[in-house]
Design a protein around this motif. Sequence first.
Motif, PDB file in Angstrom:
ATOM      1  N   ARG A  12       0.849  -1.183   0.000  1.00 55.91           N
ATOM      2  CA  ARG A  12       0.000   0.000   0.000  1.00 55.91           C
ATOM      3  C   ARG A  12       0.892   1.243   0.000  1.00 55.91           C
ATOM      4  O   ARG A  12       1.805   1.355   0.824  1.00 55.91           O
ATOM      5  CB  ARG A  12      -0.904   0.020   1.222  1.00 55.91           C
ATOM      6  N   SER A  13       0.650   2.172  -0.919  1.00 55.82           N
ATOM      7  CA  SER A  13       1.536   3.326  -1.026  1.00 55.82           C
ATOM      8  C   SER A  13       0.816   4.655  -1.242  1.00 55.82           C
ATOM      9  O   SER A  13       1.388   5.701  -0.963  1.00 55.82           O
ATOM     10  CB  SER A  13       2.535   3.119  -2.175  1.00 55.82           C
ATOM     11  N   LEU A  14      -0.404   4.639  -1.752  1.00 57.23           N
ATOM     12  CA  LEU A  14      -1.100   5.879  -2.102  1.00 57.23           C
ATOM     13  C   LEU A  14      -2.432   5.962  -1.361  1.00 57.23           C
ATOM     14  O   LEU A  14      -3.305   5.117  -1.536  1.00 57.23           O
ATOM     15  CB  LEU A  14      -1.331   5.946  -3.614  1.00 57.23           C
ATOM     16  N   GLY A  39      -5.854   4.193  -9.087  1.00 56.56           N
ATOM     17  CA  GLY A  39      -4.920   3.310  -8.395  1.00 56.56           C
ATOM     18  C   GLY A  39      -4.652   3.597  -6.934  1.00 56.56           C
ATOM     19  O   GLY A  39      -3.691   3.059  -6.368  1.00 56.56           O
ATOM     20  N   ILE A  40      -5.481   4.415  -6.253  1.00 60.05           N
ATOM     21  CA  ILE A  40      -5.243   4.615  -4.823  1.00 60.05           C
ATOM     22  C   ILE A  40      -5.368   3.279  -4.087  1.00 60.05           C
ATOM     23  O   ILE A  40      -6.103   2.391  -4.507  1.00 60.05           O
ATOM     24  CB  ILE A  40      -6.190   5.655  -4.202  1.00 60.05           C
ATOM     25  N   ASP A  41      -4.633   3.172  -2.983  1.00 63.63           N
ATOM     26  CA  ASP A  41      -4.623   1.938  -2.196  1.00 63.63           C
ATOM     27  C   ASP A  41      -5.478   2.028  -0.937  1.00 63.63           C
ATOM     28  O   ASP A  41      -5.979   1.016  -0.451  1.00 63.63           O
ATOM     29  CB  ASP A  41      -3.195   1.606  -1.765  1.00 63.63           C
ATOM     30  N   LYS A 209       0.967   7.020  -8.230  1.00 68.38           N
ATOM     31  CA  LYS A 209       1.233   5.589  -8.064  1.00 68.38           C
ATOM     32  C   LYS A 209       2.491   5.180  -8.814  1.00 68.38           C
ATOM     33  O   LYS A 209       3.330   4.425  -8.294  1.00 68.38           O
ATOM     34  CB  LYS A 209       0.023   4.795  -8.559  1.00 68.38           C
ATOM     35  N   GLU A 210       2.661   5.706 -10.018  1.00 70.62           N
ATOM     36  CA  GLU A 210       3.845   5.383 -10.806  1.00 70.62           C
ATOM     37  C   GLU A 210       5.105   5.953 -10.160  1.00 70.62           C
ATOM     38  O   GLU A 210       6.152   5.281 -10.099  1.00 70.62           O
ATOM     39  CB  GLU A 210       3.688   5.927 -12.225  1.00 70.62           C
ATOM     40  N   LYS A 213       6.158   3.852  -7.215  1.00 68.71           N
ATOM     41  CA  LYS A 213       6.836   2.626  -7.646  1.00 68.71           C
ATOM     42  C   LYS A 213       8.290   2.920  -7.970  1.00 68.71           C
ATOM     43  O   LYS A 213       9.198   2.168  -7.595  1.00 68.71           O
ATOM     44  CB  LYS A 213       6.130   2.038  -8.875  1.00 68.71           C
ATOM     45  N   THR A 218       6.737  -0.091  -2.519  1.00 67.91           N
ATOM     46  CA  THR A 218       5.667   0.480  -1.727  1.00 67.91           C
ATOM     47  C   THR A 218       5.833   0.288  -0.244  1.00 67.91           C
ATOM     48  O   THR A 218       4.977   0.677   0.537  1.00 67.91           O
ATOM     49  CB  THR A 218       4.314  -0.121  -2.154  1.00 67.91           C
TER      50      THR A 218
END
Length: 220
Positions: A12-14, A39-41, A209-210, A213, A218
């Motif tokens: 999970r990152s965003l 792409g939010i987590d 998101k990119e 990465k 993440t």
Amino acid sequence: MSTVNTRSLKDRSLYLVLTEEYGNGRSLREIAAEAVAGGIDLLQMREKSKSREELLRLGGDLAALCRRNGVTFIVNDDPLLAAELDADGVHLGQEDLQRCPVDRAREILGRDRIIGISTHSVEQFRRASGLDADYLAFGPIFPTRTKDYSIGTAEIREVLRLATKPVVFIGGVNPANFEILRKEGVTFVALIRDIMQAQDIAARAGWYKEQLKKAGGTRR
């Protein structure tokens, strides 16, 4: 049921904090759907002035959206509301901890739900690290309309050095300053306005998101 049955935040990152105040009149459900598509987590429902009935309706819709798409759904401030909505967890600010200590929130939510805590200094971060929380937020890093102060970037590396659980950095993050965070080793960020107010919300979320990465995965 909840989208998670463990307290892991691996990959999970965003993190989008959704609040109507910064939606420029757009539907929160529409904003959330576009952000999820981008792409939010994690998605946090942060509404401090709505009635409980309104929160239950909105939260029910957001929880269903997140469940369908494998996004972690977090409720701000209120463990009881989080439990009623079958959310994945709750986020507690420093003031919330005075009303509802982490141990009480854990009793309400159970062992398999997520608890996050806001911290605004290294000292607060140290104290919160010893509590039964699953992630810590640190900020506001940059100036932001949501707070009347910011703490800057000087303590980021110390926070990451001390961290024993995921740390999400929040506060005024935008494309112009994201590189500063990346160079400090940040791989997990939370945003409000820069996603919510983007002309193309899905594209803006996808850009973050990119970049995350590229920042080295993440999770540290």
